[in-house]
Enzyme design. Structure first.
Site, PDB file in Angstrom:
ATOM      1  N   GLY A  45       0.847  -1.186   0.000  1.00 42.38           N
ATOM      2  CA  GLY A  45       0.000   0.000   0.000  1.00 42.38           C
ATOM      3  C   GLY A  45       0.876   1.227   0.000  1.00 42.38           C
ATOM      4  O   GLY A  45       2.107   1.121  -0.096  1.00 42.38           O
ATOM      5  N   LYS A  64       3.961  -6.867   8.481  1.00 43.01           N
ATOM      6  CA  LYS A  64       3.699  -5.596   7.811  1.00 43.01           C
ATOM      7  C   LYS A  64       4.772  -4.593   8.219  1.00 43.01           C
ATOM      8  O   LYS A  64       4.951  -4.310   9.399  1.00 43.01           O
ATOM      9  CB  LYS A  64       2.312  -5.082   8.214  1.00 43.01           C
ATOM     10  CG  LYS A  64       1.888  -3.808   7.524  1.00 43.01           C
ATOM     11  CD  LYS A  64       0.456  -3.484   7.904  1.00 43.01           C
ATOM     12  CE  LYS A  64      -0.039  -2.244   7.196  1.00 43.01           C
ATOM     13  NZ  LYS A  64      -1.443  -1.956   7.514  1.00 43.01           N
ATOM     14  N   ASP A 156     -10.573   2.830   5.452  1.00 42.55           N
ATOM     15  CA  ASP A 156     -10.338   2.369   4.085  1.00 42.55           C
ATOM     16  C   ASP A 156     -11.021   1.020   3.815  1.00 42.55           C
ATOM     17  O   ASP A 156     -10.375   0.054   3.459  1.00 42.55           O
ATOM     18  CB  ASP A 156      -8.834   2.272   3.831  1.00 42.55           C
ATOM     19  CG  ASP A 156      -8.514   2.119   2.360  1.00 42.55           C
ATOM     20  OD1 ASP A 156      -9.210   2.736   1.532  1.00 42.55           O
ATOM     21  OD2 ASP A 156      -7.587   1.368   2.040  1.00 42.55           O
TER      22      ASP A 156
END
Length: 167
Positions: A45, A64, A156
């Site tokens: 992202g 992540k 999101d």
């Protein structure tokens, strides 16, 4: 089918099998990070890159990492740390197991979800029929309701941030 909502502070695009072999934001040769090994990029992202990795205990996890170009940004680090502090316990939300900083890079550890995103499912199968999509929508609504009751807003919600377990 079992559905989970990826809790992302920024848009995260899960990579298809074809894209997994492309170069990563962190570097195409990143195979280890701290105590995690066997890294394979599975998503990216604007703020982060997600890898499937093996923990020291031998478990598959989602690792992540804050994107390298944001490591020195105080606001990006703060948002990433906020995500790392989330302790939401709901069957349709992927939990954060650990937050840390390694080699100056903030990271999150989450359970690895074997499956595909809702976006990938629609691309592969075409538009979903109401009887297939309504249970997904209900699970998303339950997850968001739970999060909102705990003072958290996702920011999101979109098909690429909804995972469908393979099992």
């Amino acid at each position: 089918m079992d559905f989970v909502l990826v809790w992302a502070c920024s848009p995260l695009r899960l990579l298809s099998q074809c894209e997994i072999h492309s170069s990563s934001v962190q570097g195409a040769d990143l195979k280890e990070f701290g105590r995690f090994t066997g890294l394979v990029e599975i998503g990216r992202g604007g703020m982060s890159v997600v890898y499937r990795a093996r923990s020291p205990e031998g478990e598959l996890v989602a690792l992540k990492l804050l994107a390298p170009h944001l490591v020195t940004s105080p606001s990006a680090r703060a948002r990433f740390e906020q995500e790392g502090a989330l302790r939401l316990d709901h069957p349709n939300i992927v939990p954060v197991l650990e937050f840390g900083v390694e080699q100056g890079t903030p990271y999150l550890v989450m359970p690895y979800i074997n499956g595909e995103s809702l976006e990938q499912r629609v691309q592969r199968c075409g538009p979903l029929q109401p009887e297939t999509f309504l249970p997904i929508l209900e699970d998303i609504a339950r997850a968001l309701d739970y999060a909102h009751k705990h003072g958290v807003i996702h920011r999101d919600v979109k098909p690429s941030n909804v995972l469908i377990r393979a099992d």
